[in-house]
Design an enzyme around this catalytic site. Structure first.
Site, PDB file in Angstrom:
ATOM      1  N   LYS A   1      14.046   7.855   1.282  1.00 60.35           N
ATOM      2  CA  LYS A   1      13.582   7.043   2.412  1.00 60.35           C
ATOM      3  C   LYS A   1      14.757   6.449   3.194  1.00 60.35           C
ATOM      4  CE  LYS A   1       9.208   7.521   1.257  1.00 60.35           C
ATOM      5  NZ  LYS A   1       8.350   6.408   0.864  1.00 60.35           N
TER       6      LYS A   1
ATOM      7  N   THR B   1       0.843  -1.203   0.000  1.00 61.54           N
ATOM      8  CA  THR B   1       0.000   0.000   0.000  1.00 61.54           C
ATOM      9  C   THR B   1       0.874   1.248   0.000  1.00 61.54           C
ATOM     10  OG1 THR B   1      -1.774  -1.158   1.153  1.00 61.54           O
ATOM     11  CG2 THR B   1      -1.726   1.247   1.375  1.00 61.54           C
ATOM     12  N   GLY B   2       0.369   2.291  -0.616  1.00 63.94           N
ATOM     13  CA  GLY B   2       1.067   3.574  -0.635  1.00 63.94           C
ATOM     14  C   GLY B   2       1.307   4.029  -2.068  1.00 63.94           C
ATOM     15  N   SER B   3       1.852   5.232  -2.192  1.00 64.66           N
ATOM     16  CA  SER B   3       2.002   5.821  -3.523  1.00 64.66           C
ATOM     17  C   SER B   3       3.072   5.107  -4.355  1.00 64.66           C
ATOM     18  CB  SER B   3       2.334   7.308  -3.398  1.00 64.66           C
ATOM     19  OG  SER B   3       3.559   7.477  -2.689  1.00 64.66           O
TER      20      SER B   3
ATOM     21  N   GLY C   1       0.592   5.098   5.753  1.00 67.83           N
ATOM     22  CA  GLY C   1      -0.733   4.912   5.184  1.00 67.83           C
ATOM     23  C   GLY C   1      -1.681   4.132   6.074  1.00 67.83           C
TER      24      GLY C   1
ATOM     25  N   GLY D   1       6.061  -0.504  -0.070  1.00 67.58           N
ATOM     26  CA  GLY D   1       6.875   0.701   0.145  1.00 67.58           C
ATOM     27  C   GLY D   1       7.353   0.779   1.584  1.00 67.58           C
ATOM     28  N   ALA D   2       7.986   1.882   1.928  1.00 68.26           N
ATOM     29  CA  ALA D   2       8.434   2.086   3.313  1.00 68.26           C
ATOM     30  C   ALA D   2       8.602   3.583   3.561  1.00 68.26           C
ATOM     31  CB  ALA D   2       9.756   1.362   3.567  1.00 68.26           C
ATOM     32  N   ASP D   3       8.634   3.955   4.829  1.00 65.39           N
ATOM     33  CA  ASP D   3       8.821   5.363   5.192  1.00 65.39           C
ATOM     34  C   ASP D   3      10.272   5.668   5.540  1.00 65.39           C
ATOM     35  OD1 ASP D   3       6.009   6.062   5.032  1.00 65.39           O
ATOM     36  OD2 ASP D   3       5.807   4.668   6.703  1.00 65.39           O
TER      37      ASP D   3
ATOM     38  N   GLU E   1      -0.012  -5.287   6.219  1.00 66.78           N
ATOM     39  CA  GLU E   1       1.257  -5.332   5.480  1.00 66.78           C
ATOM     40  C   GLU E   1       2.268  -6.231   6.169  1.00 66.78           C
ATOM     41  OE1 GLU E   1       2.196  -1.182   5.375  1.00 66.78           O
ATOM     42  OE2 GLU E   1       1.516  -0.970   3.296  1.00 66.78           O
TER      43      GLU E   1
END
Ligand code: DER
Length: 227
Positions: free
Chosen positions: A124, A28-30, A100, A85-87, A106
């Protein structure tokens, strides 16, 4: 290359690693959204045949739009590959995820995957987790008081994530729980914090993904870096 082009490059690279016959976990995420878009394209143009599970309503709706067939997460027992994804990503491939609010499902998907691939723009990358990002928590609503107390004792300041302007009151996750963001600052021993957080009843999930990622695909202006 602008940020979205970097995210897309990483997403496409990962989606191109998917082979027919695989069971695939879709993050999930952009950035993950670019991977899902490329998967949809490959299903349409190459006739790629995969069994996919989603990690959020956001990704599920995108899959429906793109004609990517999904099975319920509960029907899958294990996955050949999962891409997300990841932050924040540290040099040991430990992650902070959860911007998100999808990190509960996840992490389940990550734990099911033979090969867990992280895709991100190079912004990131951090030396130490917690430098910039708070650790997102998924909390059973009735445990908000006890979890706040225990996580505060671990050295964080917590804030329940509010839904404004999309929703008055707190964000409610896809699994019906509260989200809080726990600011620890730079985390010297993320594995220890992971262990401590996992012990707290009612804390259903958190955004530290320690020792889970098999590969990171980082998109930088001068190209893709994999480690
Ligand atoms: O919330 C999440 O776990 C997302 O995967 C997040 O970690 C990355 O989202 P982004 O690709 O939109 O930055």
């Amino acid at each position: 290359a602008d940020l979205n082009e970097l995210k897309k490059a990483a997403g496409v690279r990962a989606a191109n690693m998917i082979e027919s016959g695989m069971t695939v976990g879709l993050g999930t995420g952009s950035t993950a959204a670019y991977m899902v878009e490329r998967l949809g394209e490959r299903i349409q143009t190459e006739g790629l045949k995969v069994t996919a599970v989603s990690t959020s309503w956001s990704t599920t709706l995108q899959c429906r739009k793109l004609g990517i067939p999904l099975i319920d997460l509960g029907e899958a027992t294990h996955l050949d590959i999962a891409i997300d994804g990841a932050d924040e990503i540290d040099p040991a491939k430990n992650l902070i995820k959860g911007r998100g609010a999808a990190h509960l499902l996840e992490k389940i998907v990550a734990s099911m995957a033979e090969n867990y691939i992280i895709i991100a723009d190079s912004g990131k990358k951090v030396q130490t987790l917690g430098e910039k990002f708070a650790v997102p928590l998924e909390i059973l609503p009735n445990a908000i008081g006890s979890v706040t107390y225990k996580v505060t004792k671990l050295g964080a300041t917590l804030a329940v994530r509010m839904g404004a302007p999309g929703k008055d009151g707190p964000v409610i996750s896809d699994s019906g729980n509260l989200i809080a963001d726990a600011k620890f600052g730079p985390i010297a021993d993320p594995a220890k914090l992971d262990f401590e957080l996992n012990k707290i009843p009612g804390l259903l999930g958190h955004g530290l993904f320690i020792g889970m990622a098999n590969k990171v695909i980082l998109a930088a202006p001068n190209g893709l870096e994999e480690f």
